[in-house]
Design an enzyme around this catalytic site. Sequence first.
Site, PDB file in Angstrom:
ATOM      1  N   GLN A 112       0.818  -1.214   0.000  1.00 63.99           N
ATOM      2  CA  GLN A 112       0.000   0.000   0.000  1.00 63.99           C
ATOM      3  C   GLN A 112       0.855   1.270   0.000  1.00 63.99           C
ATOM      4  O   GLN A 112       0.611   2.199  -0.778  1.00 63.99           O
ATOM      5  CB  GLN A 112      -0.931   0.022   1.228  1.00 63.99           C
ATOM      6  CG  GLN A 112      -1.801   1.283   1.280  1.00 63.99           C
ATOM      7  CD  GLN A 112      -2.663   1.339   2.529  1.00 63.99           C
ATOM      8  OE1 GLN A 112      -3.065   0.296   3.038  1.00 63.99           O
ATOM      9  NE2 GLN A 112      -2.952   2.533   3.012  1.00 63.99           N
ATOM     10  N   SER A 146      -0.193  -5.897   0.329  1.00 60.74           N
ATOM     11  CA  SER A 146      -0.639  -5.789   1.718  1.00 60.74           C
ATOM     12  C   SER A 146      -1.100  -4.366   1.956  1.00 60.74           C
ATOM     13  O   SER A 146      -0.632  -3.428   1.312  1.00 60.74           O
ATOM     14  CB  SER A 146       0.486  -6.151   2.684  1.00 60.74           C
ATOM     15  OG  SER A 146       1.535  -5.216   2.559  1.00 60.74           O
ATOM     16  N   ASP A 166       9.458 -11.312  -2.166  1.00 59.01           N
ATOM     17  CA  ASP A 166      10.181 -11.923  -3.291  1.00 59.01           C
ATOM     18  C   ASP A 166       9.514 -13.236  -3.698  1.00 59.01           C
ATOM     19  O   ASP A 166       9.359 -13.536  -4.884  1.00 59.01           O
ATOM     20  CB  ASP A 166      11.644 -12.183  -2.901  1.00 59.01           C
ATOM     21  CG  ASP A 166      12.310 -10.921  -2.358  1.00 59.01           C
ATOM     22  OD1 ASP A 166      12.034  -9.840  -2.884  1.00 59.01           O
ATOM     23  OD2 ASP A 166      13.096 -11.038  -1.392  1.00 59.01           O
TER      24      ASP A 166
END
Length: 314
Positions: A153, A189, A237
């Site tokens: 975000q 997220s 990752d």
Amino acid sequence: MEPERECRVLSIQSHVVRGYVGNKAATFPLQVLGFEVDTVNSVQFSNHTGYAHWKGQVLNSDELHELYEGLKLNMVNRYDYVLTGYTRDTSFLAMVVDIVQELKQQNSNLVYVCDPVMGDKWNGEGSMYVPKDLLPVYRDKVVPVADIITPNQFEAELLTGRKIHTEKEALEVMDMLHAMGPETVVITSSDLQAPLGNDYLIALGSHRKTKADGTKMTQRIRVESPKVDAVFVGTGDLFAAMLLAWTHKHPNNLKVACEKTVSAMQHVLQRTIKSAKAQAGEGNKPNSAQLELRMVQSKKDIENPEIIVKATVL
């Protein structure tokens, strides 16, 4: 079944001797899922920098260029995917863009998956953990050549200059990101309120495709996954690598691709926390070494994840 043509990924990320971040977190899952992975190690460190100590070397942009030249001279510079993550250096990032543009000339169907790693929020406050001068490079050079981006975000807010307080604002930010270039945007997220409650984390995805008649269609989804109470390194990752694989296998179904990616993530994190707590012993907080992702142990979950997290179409 006809075997599909081999799919090659050029992954330009960090390497650690011990543990799982960067290329170490991305390579194994991609190989398990059937991809050929060619890795350029942007750094080679003993371990990730969350440990008390780390040592190692950093690859500069000239050295990156030299490696690419070697591939080019042998005419083995044809890729289906490029994957990049954490980078600290603007000239290195600019060189990555040059390489991606050249590879797209070689193969117009090349898909560039970019995790624009810049920072995160802690207790609601965002902070950058890369030099500030990387933001304009990501915003003006990298994102425009990317096809799939996976910002959190805070990074989505940085790239668009807009703050997100509601899901509606998040969708608007994703539209702004589409307008900058990428046809798939996943906000991995957020601190948005999850309908399922405070123990859940919201991720949002948006896939915009242009139909044959020129009209644009956007599929948007929300994924709520259970929060895991620990600080892991390498999760972003791993997420980007698995999203690359599952969007390849489900090209027009972001919902399924995200369900498989997030479900596999959950399996890996649950296994990791369980094992870390066992190693640390009753009442002790697990340390960095104990919290390294249980990658090899999760091979079956990565290969064929049981769907434990469902996505909602918005």
